[in-house]
Design a protein around this motif. Sequence first.
Motif, PDB file in Angstrom:
ATOM      1  N   UNK A 114      -0.011   1.922  -0.136  1.00 37.39           N
ATOM      2  CA  UNK A 114      -1.009   2.402  -1.089  1.00 37.39           C
ATOM      3  C   UNK A 114      -0.495   3.615  -1.854  1.00 37.39           C
ATOM      4  N   UNK A 115       0.124   4.551  -1.127  1.00 40.28           N
ATOM      5  CA  UNK A 115       0.602   5.760  -1.798  1.00 40.28           C
ATOM      6  C   UNK A 115       1.762   5.467  -2.741  1.00 40.28           C
ATOM      7  N   UNK A 116       2.588   4.496  -2.382  1.00 36.17           N
ATOM      8  CA  UNK A 116       3.672   4.114  -3.296  1.00 36.17           C
ATOM      9  C   UNK A 116       3.114   3.530  -4.589  1.00 36.17           C
ATOM     10  N   UNK A 117       2.051   2.750  -4.482  1.00 37.53           N
ATOM     11  CA  UNK A 117       1.413   2.187  -5.683  1.00 37.53           C
ATOM     12  C   UNK A 117       0.830   3.289  -6.554  1.00 37.53           C
TER      13      UNK A 117
ATOM     14  N   UNK B  73      -7.359   6.434  -1.057  1.00 34.92           N
ATOM     15  CA  UNK B  73      -6.260   5.852  -1.837  1.00 34.92           C
ATOM     16  C   UNK B  73      -6.667   4.513  -2.443  1.00 34.92           C
ATOM     17  N   UNK B  74      -7.384   3.706  -1.686  1.00 36.26           N
ATOM     18  CA  UNK B  74      -7.828   2.410  -2.216  1.00 36.26           C
ATOM     19  C   UNK B  74      -8.812   2.607  -3.371  1.00 36.26           C
ATOM     20  N   UNK B  75      -9.730   3.550  -3.216  1.00 34.23           N
ATOM     21  CA  UNK B  75     -10.684   3.842  -4.281  1.00 34.23           C
ATOM     22  C   UNK B  75      -9.969   4.374  -5.514  1.00 34.23           C
ATOM     23  N   UNK B  76      -8.977   5.210  -5.297  1.00 34.37           N
ATOM     24  CA  UNK B  76      -8.195   5.767  -6.403  1.00 34.37           C
ATOM     25  C   UNK B  76      -7.470   4.672  -7.176  1.00 34.37           C
ATOM     26  N   UNK B  77      -6.833   3.756  -6.453  1.00 35.86           N
ATOM     27  CA  UNK B  77      -6.141   2.638  -7.107  1.00 35.86           C
ATOM     28  C   UNK B  77      -7.108   1.799  -7.930  1.00 35.86           C
ATOM     29  N   UNK B  78      -8.266   1.519  -7.356  1.00 32.56           N
ATOM     30  CA  UNK B  78      -9.253   0.703  -8.060  1.00 32.56           C
ATOM     31  C   UNK B  78      -9.755   1.421  -9.312  1.00 32.56           C
ATOM     32  N   UNK B  79      -9.884   2.755  -9.215  1.00 29.71           N
ATOM     33  CA  UNK B  79     -10.330   3.532 -10.363  1.00 29.71           C
ATOM     34  C   UNK B  79      -9.282   3.554 -11.466  1.00 29.71           C
ATOM     35  N   UNK B  80      -8.013   3.516 -11.073  1.00 31.68           N
ATOM     36  CA  UNK B  80      -6.929   3.580 -12.059  1.00 31.68           C
ATOM     37  C   UNK B  80      -6.649   2.245 -12.742  1.00 31.68           C
ATOM     38  N   UNK B  81      -6.698   1.157 -11.973  1.00 32.80           N
ATOM     39  CA  UNK B  81      -6.321  -0.137 -12.571  1.00 32.80           C
ATOM     40  C   UNK B  81      -7.435  -1.177 -12.567  1.00 32.80           C
TER      41      UNK B  81
END
Length: 475
Positions: free
Chosen positions: A270-273, A250-258
């Motif tokens: 994390x999942x809410x974000x 989830x952390x990697x996904x967030x970093x990839x998105x924003x």
Amino acid sequence: MDCGAAVVVENIISSLLETLSEELVSPMLLEFARKEQLHNHFNNWQTILHKIQAVLQDAEERQFTVRFVKIWLNDLKDLAYDIEDVLDDFSTVALRQKSKEESQTIIGKIRKYMYSFFDQFTFKYSLAAQIKEITARMQKVAKQKDELGLIERIGGSRNRRQQRIPSTSLVNKSLVFGRESEKDFIINKLLFGEEESCEVGVPVIPIVGMGGLGKITLAQLVYNDDRVKTFFELRAWVCVSEEFDIVRVMKTLLESLNSTASDKNDLNGLQNEVTEMLSKKRFLMVLDDVWNENYNDWMALRSPFEAGSPESKIIVTTRNQQVASMMGTVSAYHLKEMSYDHCLSLFAQHALGSTNFDNHPNLKVVGEAIVKRCKGLPLAVKTLAGLLRCKMGYHEWEDILNSKIWDLPEKNCDILPALRLSYYYLPSHLKQCFAYCSLFPKDYEFQKDEVVHLWIAEGFIHQPKGLRKVEDLGS
């Protein structure tokens, strides 16, 4: 101790223990053990060594979080060196005894017995003391192994996982040959695959194939295609790898998105974000190198993805058909071997910097034979080409072609024979040479002969009988 130095220590210990196990069953030492009645002691040592070897992988991983495991590894290294010294002493005595016995007459043997009784007594006393000390230390290390809770991971995947470089979405298209039809097939699934969409969530397209086929490369080609970039509002790439960690994903996904690193470790937050970022958006997500077969873990991971647009898609790459069946909502795409012609171009590009052998006609025949043995596996082709990139001699290429490592059984082994060559081309006791090189500071400029002499001084290189000089082997 940093990670690199720690791996060096573990690698050296592993090589040392292998060497010690081999020495304990060498004909000379077995004969020495028979004469001096040491069989039971040597068998005991062998048993303890095998038990210790079985937990080395677990110790390697835990040393970074448990300080006493790191201390245990250092103690084990010191013990291994001391055992090596003792066995060297025993071998020297055994060789001296054998030499004297062969050169003496019966009269000489009687005279030797009469004059050397005191020396023999002293030797026996010293031998017993050495045996007792080493045995006690080995038993202590074995006991500590149990106290630390180290577990056996024989044939496990931890070592391979730590050595594998995580995948990224970047690809050098100029170094990719073939796979155009495969790329177009997957892109059509992404853009026009509504008829196969699943009613229970975002469609998941699995790409399945054995290691080395190019699953990652195919996913990279699709991910970076202009049609895909235009169609999807958001794209994200996550290397899941063997150890499934949903918080890390989830952390990697967030970093990839924003493009911003998250310092959160709370899964709910994390999942809410992620849910908020994906809400109503048409996204493409690549989950690379998935191994986890737990359905509940997959359900927990995918829950935020349902907030996206129905036209969103997920690509999963895996070697495991069970993973593909569990995660996939459409038919899995089973990647096939690459064509021989494309493999040959790939090999020439990485080995010679050209797509053909026009500038090196003397290497064409042996190069073609090597490529045939790779059986359409692009990673195997690139690995061998990399080995030969700085070798322009016909016999060096022929050595690779004729290596016995091709004949090793592949059953129950996911390491391709061609990939074994990159590390196992030398005997196992020489692996520590690579670890030794990593002790040099970064950017340190050294001479080849200097390193070879250091290896020889450390006793890393053993000269095979009837073969080349030890310096040549080191070179």
